[in-house]
Write a protein that holds these residues in place. Structure first.
Motif, PDB file in Angstrom:
ATOM      1  N   GLN A 376       0.819  -1.212   0.000  1.00  0.00           N
ATOM      2  CA  GLN A 376       0.000   0.000   0.000  1.00  0.00           C
ATOM      3  C   GLN A 376       0.859   1.270   0.000  1.00  0.00           C
ATOM      4  O   GLN A 376       0.345   2.368   0.200  1.00  0.00           O
ATOM      5  CB  GLN A 376      -0.921   0.015   1.224  1.00  0.00           C
ATOM      6  CG  GLN A 376      -1.857  -1.172   1.317  1.00  0.00           C
ATOM      7  CD  GLN A 376      -2.752  -1.296   0.094  1.00  0.00           C
ATOM      8  OE1 GLN A 376      -3.447  -0.354  -0.268  1.00  0.00           O
ATOM      9  NE2 GLN A 376      -2.713  -2.458  -0.558  1.00  0.00           N
ATOM     10  N   GLY A 377       2.161   1.112  -0.196  1.00  0.00           N
ATOM     11  CA  GLY A 377       3.042   2.270  -0.211  1.00  0.00           C
ATOM     12  C   GLY A 377       3.585   2.644   1.152  1.00  0.00           C
ATOM     13  O   GLY A 377       4.210   3.694   1.314  1.00  0.00           O
ATOM     14  N   GLY A 378       3.351   1.815   2.159  1.00  0.00           N
ATOM     15  CA  GLY A 378       3.912   2.069   3.484  1.00  0.00           C
ATOM     16  C   GLY A 378       2.924   2.583   4.500  1.00  0.00           C
ATOM     17  O   GLY A 378       3.295   2.862   5.643  1.00  0.00           O
ATOM     18  N   SER A 379       1.647   2.697   4.147  1.00  0.00           N
ATOM     19  CA  SER A 379       0.640   3.134   5.104  1.00  0.00           C
ATOM     20  C   SER A 379      -0.696   2.523   4.730  1.00  0.00           C
ATOM     21  O   SER A 379      -0.968   2.243   3.550  1.00  0.00           O
ATOM     22  CB  SER A 379       0.531   4.659   5.150  1.00  0.00           C
ATOM     23  OG  SER A 379       0.047   5.158   3.926  1.00  0.00           O
ATOM     24  N   GLY A 380      -1.553   2.327   5.754  1.00  0.00           N
ATOM     25  CA  GLY A 380      -2.864   1.751   5.480  1.00  0.00           C
ATOM     26  C   GLY A 380      -3.812   1.974   6.638  1.00  0.00           C
ATOM     27  O   GLY A 380      -3.384   2.125   7.788  1.00  0.00           O
TER      28      GLY A 380
END
Length: 453
Positions: A376-380
């Motif tokens: 998720q690109g490093g965040s969720g």
């Protein structure tokens, strides 16, 4: 002693030096001749790879070093040679500047020669553009330049990708006592063959240079030649042979001792693992700029950082990437390399900035949660993490939040220096994210992670 060194017979020179040193000790004074013997002992120790002994001799000679002493340039040059071999590279450029000035002050042509030669060799190790200086290159390529100087300049041009096809280098001679030049010529010939796409020829040149160096007792040059052999084996994809060569290099690093060759051995060892490169080992090697800069920049490139690579570096890094499914995705950081931690989906493991590896083979849920966060690109959000990691269709805070909090707490115990610091996995308003203090690197699996029940 000088003749024995010129013919490369280091073991015979060592025996004679020991006899002469015994005679000098009987006089009980450090005369000019005694100092000269110490210098020859130092040269012999460095070339043979007895680097602890060389350091001891340097300390004996240090009180005698002044700007006006005739022997000071020789002391300095030999100590630089030792530092290049051992991996003590911090501040070496300043030392070489001082050696060049000493050569000018004392009109010592040998000091100027060694300053130029070592600048070329340091430029090869550093991999930085034009670090040797145009004037040094010009002197090294003059028709009357010594063979070692011309070989060093050619070696640098190979690394920089500027070697002309018509470039010539002295071929290794049949004479078993050809000295340094024949061994160095074999090393340079191996590198030239490798960048020209002739892996088999590169291996043959490197193996012959190793054999010749072993015969003559040139420990450091044997290690340098073994490094070229390792490069050729990586490019050829012969990791079984690489394991044997890296073990030999590791033995050299331990016996000399040399932090540079030890780091080089660890780099090649990291490439021999069955699941592909050992990312934890690469992380620890990526910061060895002042010990093994070649290893450091290759490790950084394999860890996903944009890096200036010379021609030989590119061959090796590209070969590893083809064989192992790299590159690595870097999350939360751009620009120059910063130490960080990572997720190795191929090995089902994590790694920390220290190089410590954490096995998650029996913690599939924790690995799945981190992989989903990375995807998720490093965040969720909490909902996305719950649905993604647990593979469920609907999120209920009262039912699922405690499950997520427990998993996050278990991850923090593994990855944080102190679980209460929350630097690598932080809480956000809506869920969780990787921290911004350090990059997180993700080496993806070649196969999509299985469903976690």
């Amino acid at each position: 002693v000088i003749l024995l060194h010129q013919f490369g017979r280091l073991r015979d020179a060592k025996h004679l030096l020991d006899e002469l040193a015994h005679l000098a000790d009987r006089h009980g004074t450090l005369t000019f001749r005694a100092r000269y013997l110490l210098e020859r002992h130092l040269e012999n120790a460095v070339q043979a790879g007895r680097l602890d002994e060389a350091r001891t001799i340097v300390e004996k000679l240090r009180p005698l070093a002044t700007d006006n002493a005739l022997t000071t340039p020789a002391h300095t040059a030999l100590d630089v040679m030792r530092r290049l071999a051992s991996g003590d590279l911090a501040g070496l450029e300043e030392t070489l500047d001082r050696l060049a000035r000493l050569g000018e002050t004392t009109k010592n042509a040998a000091a100027r020669f060694w300053a130029d030669l070592f600048r070329l060799r340091l430029a090869v190790l550093r991999g930085s553009e034009n670090s040797a200086g145009d004037s040094v290159r010009a002197r090294a390529t003059q028709s009357g330049a010594p063979a070692l100087m011309r070989l060093a300049a050619l070696e640098l041009s190979i690394h920089e990708g500027t070697m002309r096809r018509e470039a010539k280098y002295p071929a290794p001679k049949d004479d078993p006592f050809g000295g340094d030049e024949a061994i160095v010529a074999g090393i340079v010939a191996g590198k030239a063959a490798l960048v020209s796409g002739r892996e088999n020829a590169a291996r043959e040149h490197a193996q012959e240079a190793v054999r010749r160096a072993d015969l003559l007792g040139h420990g450091v040059l044997a290690a340098e030649a073994t490094t070229v052999l390792c490069d050729a084996q990586v490019v050829a994809g012969d990791f079984a042979a690489l394991a044997k060569s890296s073990a030999r290099l590791k033995a050299c690093g331990a016996s000399f001792p040399s932090a540079r060759f030890d780091a080089t051995a660890k780099f090649f060892e990291a490439l021999c693992a069955s699941a592909g490169p050992d990312m934890a080992a690469l992380e620890s090697l990526a910061s060895t700029n002042n010990i093994a800069p070649m290893v450091a920049r290759r490790a950084r490139a394999l860890l996903g950082t944009p890096e200036h690579l010379d021609a030989l570096d590119k061959l090796v890094v590209d070969a590893i990437a083809r064989s192992s499914g790299l590159p690595v995705q870097v999350l939360g950081a751009t620009g120059p390399f910063k130490p960080g931690w990572g997720i190795d989906s191929r090995r089902h493991a994590l790694w920390l900035p220290s190089g410590k590896a954490i096995d998650l083979a029996h913690h599939a849920l924790l690995l799945s949660l981190l992989e989903f966060l990375a995807a998720q690109g490093g965040s969720g959000t909490k909902e996305a993490l719950i649905c993604g990691a647990w593979k469920i269709s609907s999120y209920h805070p009262l039912r699922h939040d405690m499950r997520l909090h427990t998993a996050v707490r278990r991850i923090r115990v593994l990855i944080e220096d102190k679980p209460t610091l929350q630097r690598r996995l932080v809480k956000t308003e809506t869920g969780y994210a990787f921290g911004s203090d350090e990059p997180c690197r993700w080496r993806r699996s070649l196969v999509a992670p299985g469903k976690i029940r």
